[in-house]
Write a protein that holds these residues in place. Structure first.
Motif, PDB file in Angstrom:
ATOM      1  N   ALA A  68      82.483  48.055  31.965  1.00 20.76           N
ATOM      2  CA  ALA A  68      81.191  48.655  32.320  1.00 20.76           C
ATOM      3  C   ALA A  68      81.263  49.320  33.683  1.00 20.76           C
ATOM      4  O   ALA A  68      80.658  50.375  33.905  1.00 20.76           O
ATOM      5  N   VAL A  69      82.015  48.701  34.605  1.00 22.63           N
ATOM      6  CA  VAL A  69      82.188  49.285  35.946  1.00 22.63           C
ATOM      7  C   VAL A  69      82.927  50.617  35.840  1.00 22.63           C
ATOM      8  O   VAL A  69      82.547  51.607  36.484  1.00 22.63           O
ATOM      9  N   ILE A  70      83.985  50.645  35.022  1.00 21.44           N
ATOM     10  CA  ILE A  70      84.743  51.881  34.827  1.00 21.44           C
ATOM     11  C   ILE A  70      83.850  52.970  34.248  1.00 21.44           C
ATOM     12  O   ILE A  70      83.885  54.136  34.685  1.00 21.44           O
ATOM     13  N   LEU A  71      83.023  52.608  33.266  1.00 21.52           N
ATOM     14  CA  LEU A  71      82.133  53.592  32.648  1.00 21.52           C
ATOM     15  C   LEU A  71      81.131  54.140  33.655  1.00 21.52           C
ATOM     16  O   LEU A  71      80.850  55.356  33.665  1.00 21.52           O
ATOM     17  N   VAL A  72      80.596  53.288  34.516  1.00 21.82           N
ATOM     18  CA  VAL A  72      79.665  53.751  35.546  1.00 21.82           C
ATOM     19  C   VAL A  72      80.356  54.743  36.478  1.00 21.82           C
ATOM     20  O   VAL A  72      79.788  55.793  36.818  1.00 21.82           O
ATOM     21  N   LEU A  73      81.566  54.427  36.898  1.00 18.28           N
ATOM     22  CA  LEU A  73      82.302  55.336  37.793  1.00 18.28           C
ATOM     23  C   LEU A  73      82.592  56.668  37.101  1.00 18.28           C
ATOM     24  O   LEU A  73      82.520  57.731  37.734  1.00 18.28           O
ATOM     25  N   ILE A  74      82.909  56.625  35.808  1.00 20.25           N
ATOM     26  CA  ILE A  74      83.121  57.864  35.047  1.00 20.25           C
ATOM     27  C   ILE A  74      81.834  58.677  34.999  1.00 20.25           C
ATOM     28  O   ILE A  74      81.843  59.903  35.191  1.00 20.25           O
ATOM     29  N   ASN A  75      80.706  57.994  34.756  1.00 13.92           N
ATOM     30  CA  ASN A  75      79.418  58.688  34.696  1.00 13.92           C
ATOM     31  C   ASN A  75      79.048  59.312  36.042  1.00 13.92           C
ATOM     32  O   ASN A  75      78.478  60.406  36.095  1.00 13.92           O
ATOM     33  N   ILE A  76      79.369  58.614  37.132  1.00 14.31           N
ATOM     34  CA  ILE A  76      79.117  59.186  38.469  1.00 14.31           C
ATOM     35  C   ILE A  76      79.952  60.452  38.654  1.00 14.31           C
ATOM     36  O   ILE A  76      79.459  61.473  39.151  1.00 14.31           O
ATOM     37  N   ALA A  77      81.211  60.384  38.243  1.00 18.33           N
ATOM     38  CA  ALA A  77      82.094  61.558  38.366  1.00 18.33           C
ATOM     39  C   ALA A  77      81.583  62.719  37.523  1.00 18.33           C
ATOM     40  O   ALA A  77      81.601  63.887  37.959  1.00 18.33           O
ATOM     41  N   ILE A  78      81.112  62.416  36.312  1.00 19.37           N
ATOM     42  CA  ILE A  78      80.558  63.465  35.447  1.00 19.37           C
ATOM     43  C   ILE A  78      79.330  64.095  36.086  1.00 19.37           C
ATOM     44  O   ILE A  78      79.176  65.328  36.102  1.00 19.37           O
ATOM     45  N   MET A  79      78.460  63.266  36.644  1.00 16.12           N
ATOM     46  CA  MET A  79      77.254  63.792  37.280  1.00 16.12           C
ATOM     47  C   MET A  79      77.592  64.642  38.507  1.00 16.12           C
ATOM     48  O   MET A  79      76.949  65.667  38.743  1.00 16.12           O
ATOM     49  N   MET A  80      78.590  64.213  39.259  1.00 17.50           N
ATOM     50  CA  MET A  80      79.005  65.020  40.408  1.00 17.50           C
ATOM     51  C   MET A  80      79.513  66.383  39.949  1.00 17.50           C
ATOM     52  O   MET A  80      79.198  67.413  40.566  1.00 17.50           O
ATOM     53  N   ALA A  81      80.291  66.388  38.862  1.00 14.45           N
ATOM     54  CA  ALA A  81      80.821  67.660  38.334  1.00 14.45           C
ATOM     55  C   ALA A  81      79.694  68.554  37.828  1.00 14.45           C
ATOM     56  O   ALA A  81      79.726  69.776  38.022  1.00 14.45           O
ATOM     57  N   ILE A  82      78.697  67.962  37.178  1.00 11.49           N
ATOM     58  CA  ILE A  82      77.578  68.754  36.643  1.00 11.49           C
ATOM     59  C   ILE A  82      76.710  69.295  37.763  1.00 11.49           C
ATOM     60  O   ILE A  82      76.268  70.455  37.726  1.00 11.49           O
ATOM     61  N   TYR A  83      76.459  68.469  38.771  1.00  9.44           N
ATOM     62  CA  TYR A  83      75.608  68.910  39.883  1.00  9.44           C
ATOM     63  C   TYR A  83      76.289  69.965  40.762  1.00  9.44           C
ATOM     64  O   TYR A  83      75.608  70.803  41.368  1.00  9.44           O
ATOM     65  N   TYR A  84      77.640  69.925  40.855  1.00 17.81           N
ATOM     66  CA  TYR A  84      78.349  70.725  41.863  1.00 17.81           C
ATOM     67  C   TYR A  84      78.020  72.212  41.838  1.00 17.81           C
ATOM     68  O   TYR A  84      77.635  72.770  42.885  1.00 17.81           O
ATOM     69  N   PRO A  85      78.157  72.932  40.725  1.00 17.00           N
ATOM     70  CA  PRO A  85      77.884  74.383  40.776  1.00 17.00           C
ATOM     71  C   PRO A  85      76.443  74.707  41.148  1.00 17.00           C
ATOM     72  O   PRO A  85      76.187  75.692  41.854  1.00 17.00           O
ATOM     73  N   PHE A  86      75.510  73.892  40.692  1.00 18.03           N
ATOM     74  CA  PHE A  86      74.105  74.119  41.024  1.00 18.03           C
ATOM     75  C   PHE A  86      73.836  73.790  42.491  1.00 18.03           C
ATOM     76  O   PHE A  86      73.077  74.489  43.169  1.00 18.03           O
ATOM     77  N   PHE A  87      74.508  72.728  42.964  1.00 13.55           N
ATOM     78  CA  PHE A  87      74.376  72.377  44.382  1.00 13.55           C
ATOM     79  C   PHE A  87      74.918  73.494  45.270  1.00 13.55           C
ATOM     80  O   PHE A  87      74.293  73.867  46.276  1.00 13.55           O
ATOM     81  N   LYS A  88      76.081  74.064  44.925  1.00 15.83           N
ATOM     82  CA  LYS A  88      76.678  75.120  45.733  1.00 15.83           C
ATOM     83  C   LYS A  88      75.789  76.363  45.755  1.00 15.83           C
ATOM     84  O   LYS A  88      75.640  77.019  46.799  1.00 15.83           O
TER      85      LYS A  88
END
Length: 423
Positions: A383-403
Motif C-alpha cells: 500500500a505504501v508503494i502504491l501511494v508513492l506511485i500515485n504521488i509520482a503520477i500526480m506530480m507528472a500530471i500536474y507538472y505541465p499545467f504548473f509550468k
C-alpha cells in the motif's frame, strides 16, 4: 473552460450550495462525524488483535476475544452512536432540545432491533445491525423521531411544566408525548406486525451499496463530483460525503467483520480507499502540486507552496486550493479533476487483482498518506508503494499545467515590478 465555469456558477453552484446546507443532510454529516473518534480508536484494536507481524499475531491469538471487545463496542455499535448525533444535530437545527432529539433517535433505532432471550443470560440485543450495517436505518429513524418531536412541539402538543421546574425535568416531560408516539408506532410496525425494518431498508439500498458504492463507477463518480465542486468553490467532500459516507461506512464495516471472522475482505472502496490512495494531500491530490510549487521560480507560488507543505502532508489543502488558487483556475483545475480519476482507476484495479490489500481500518485522517495507507490496510507494505506511485503520477500530471501557470505568474510579477520601478 470559461464557459464551463460560467455554467457551473450559474446552474450547479446554487443548488449544490443549498444541498450542502440542507438541514437533514447536514445533520447526517455532523452525526456521523461525531462518531469518528470512537471509530478510529475502535478500529485500531482490530490491528492489535490481528497485527501484520506473524510472530506478534501468534502471541496475541489467545487474547483476541478480549482485545476485540473495544472494537465490538465502538465500531459494532456505530449506528447507535450516530443516531444520537444525527438526532441531536437535527433537533438543534430546529431550535429544539438537542438531548431530547438524540435520546428519542436512539430509542427509535433500538426499537427496530429484536431482542432475543438466551437461557442463563436474559434478554440480549443482536449486534449485527447495530454497526455500519444499520446505518441507513439509524438515519431514517433519527429523522423520523425528530420530525415527530418538531411536529408536536410546533402544535404545542406537549406537557408544559410550571415555572421553577428545572430545565432538565421540563425537557423530559416535553418529550413525553413524542416518545410515546415514536415508541408505539415503531413497536407496532416492527413487533406487532412483524415488518422487518432493518431487512427492508438494507434490501432497498443493497443495489446502491453493492453497485454504485463498490464499483469502478462508484469510485469515479464521487471523485469527479467532489473535484468539480471544489473547482467551483464549493466544499465537495461536505456535499458528497453527506450522501456517500453512510455507504462507505457500510462497506468499511463489512471489511472489518470479514477480518474479524478471518475471511477474505470483500469491498474495495470504503472511505479509507479515497482518503489514503486518492486524496493524497487533500481533495484533488494536491500534494504533488505542492512539491512543484516549493521550488517554483515564481515568488508567489513558492511562498504559497511552502506555507501549504505541512498542511498538505496532513491532508489539509484549503491553503493551496484558495491560495494558488485552484478554485476557478482553468490551468490547475484540469489536473485537479483528471489526476485523481487516473489514480482512482489504477488503485481500483490494483486492489481488485489483489496486488494491494484492501482497506479496513479508519486511520486518523491527518496522518501522512503512506503511513495512513499502511495502517488502513492492516500493515500491507505494498500500500505504501502504491501511494508513492500515485504521488509520482500526480506530480507528472500536474507538472505541465504548473509550468504553464508558473510562466503566467512570472510575467505578472515582472509586470508588477516594472510598474513599481516606473512609479
Amino acid at each position: 473552460m470559461k464557459k464551463l465555469f460560467d455554467i457551473i456558477e450559474k446552474y450547479l453552484m446554487p443548488p449544490m450550495t443549498k444541498l450542502s446546507e440542507q438541514r437533514h443532510l447536514r445533520a447526517i454529516r455532523d452525526g456521523i462525524i461525531s462518531t469518528m473518534a470512537l471509530i478510529i480508536i475502535g478500529s485500531f484494536f482490530l490491528v492489535i488483535a490481528f497485527p501484520p507481524i506473524p510472530r506478534l499475531a501468534e502471541l496475541v491469538q489467545p487474547h483476541v476475544g478480549n482485545i476485540l471487545i473495544p472494537f465490538r463496542l465502538t465500531m459494532g455499535l456505530m449506528a447507535i452512536y450516530a443516531s444520537y448525533g444525527i438526532g441531536y444535530s437535527l433537533a438543534k437545527s430546529y431550535k429544539l432540545d438537542g438531548v431530547s432529539g438524540g435520546v428519542l433517535s436512539i430509542a427509535a433505532f433500538i426499537l427496530t432491533l429484536v431482542p432475543a432471550s438466551i437461557e442463563g443470560h436474559g434478554w440480549m440485543l443482536p449486534m449485527a445491525n447495530a454497526g455500519g450495517a444499520g446505518m441507513f436505518v439509524a438515519i431514517i429513524m433519527s429523522i423520523f423521531a425528530v420530525e415527530v418531536l418538531r411536529f408536536l412541539h410546533k402544535r404545542n402538543f406537549t406537557f408544559k411544566m410550571p415555572e421553577g421546574v428545572p430545565d432538565s425535568v421540563a425537557r423530559s416531560f416535553e418529550a413525553l408525548v413524542p416518545a410515546a408516539i415514536i415508541i408505539v408506532v415503531i413497536w407496532t410496525v416492527r413487533h406487532l406486525w412483524g415488518f422487518d425494518i432493518q431487512g427492508f431498508v438494507m434490501d432497498l439500498f443493497k443495489p446502491l451499496v453493492r453497485g454504485v458504492g463498490n464499483s469502478l463507477w462508484g469510485i469515479l463518480v464521487p471523485i469527479f463530483i467532489i473535484t468539480i465542486l471544489w473547482a467551483a468553490g464549493i466544499h465537495g467532500v461536505s456535499v458528497v460525503g453527506a450522501i456517500a459516507r453512510p455507504i462507505w461506512l457500510v462497506l468499511l464495516d463489512e471489511n472489518l467483520q470479514a477480518v474479524a471472522d478471518g475471511v477474505a475482505i470483500p469491498n474495495i472502496a470504503p472511505e479509507p480507499f479515497f482518503q489514503w490512495f486518492i486524496w493524497i494531500g487533500g481533495s484533488g491530490a494536491t500534494l504533488g502540486l505542492v512539491f512543484w510549487m516549493i521550488f517554483s521560480k515564481s515568488k508567489y507560488l513558492k511562498s504559497v507552496g511552502r506555507a501549504s507543505l505541512i498542511p498538505g502532508i496532513c491532508n489539509i489543502n484549503e491553503p493551496i486550493i484558495f491560495g494558488a488558487p485552484i478554485m476557478l483556475n482553468p490551468l490547475l483545475t484540469i489536473p485537479f479533476i483528471l489526476g485523481p480519476m487516473i489514480t482512482g482507476i489504477l488503485t481500483y484495479f490494483a486492489m481488485a487483482l489483489n496486488l494491494v490489500g484492501r482497506p479496513y481500518i479508519l486511520a486518523p485522517w491527518t496522518l501522512p498518506a503512506p503511513i495512513g495507507a499502511y495502517l488502513a490496510t492492516g500493515g500491507d507494505w505494498r500500500a505504501v508503494i502504491l501511494v508513492l506511485i500515485n504521488i509520482a503520477i500526480m506530480m507528472a500530471i500536474y507538472y505541465p499545467f504548473f509550468k504553464a501557470y508558473e510562466k503566467k505568474m512570472l510575467l505578472e510579477e515582472m509586470a508588477n515590478e516594472e510598474g513599481a520601478l516606473v512609479e
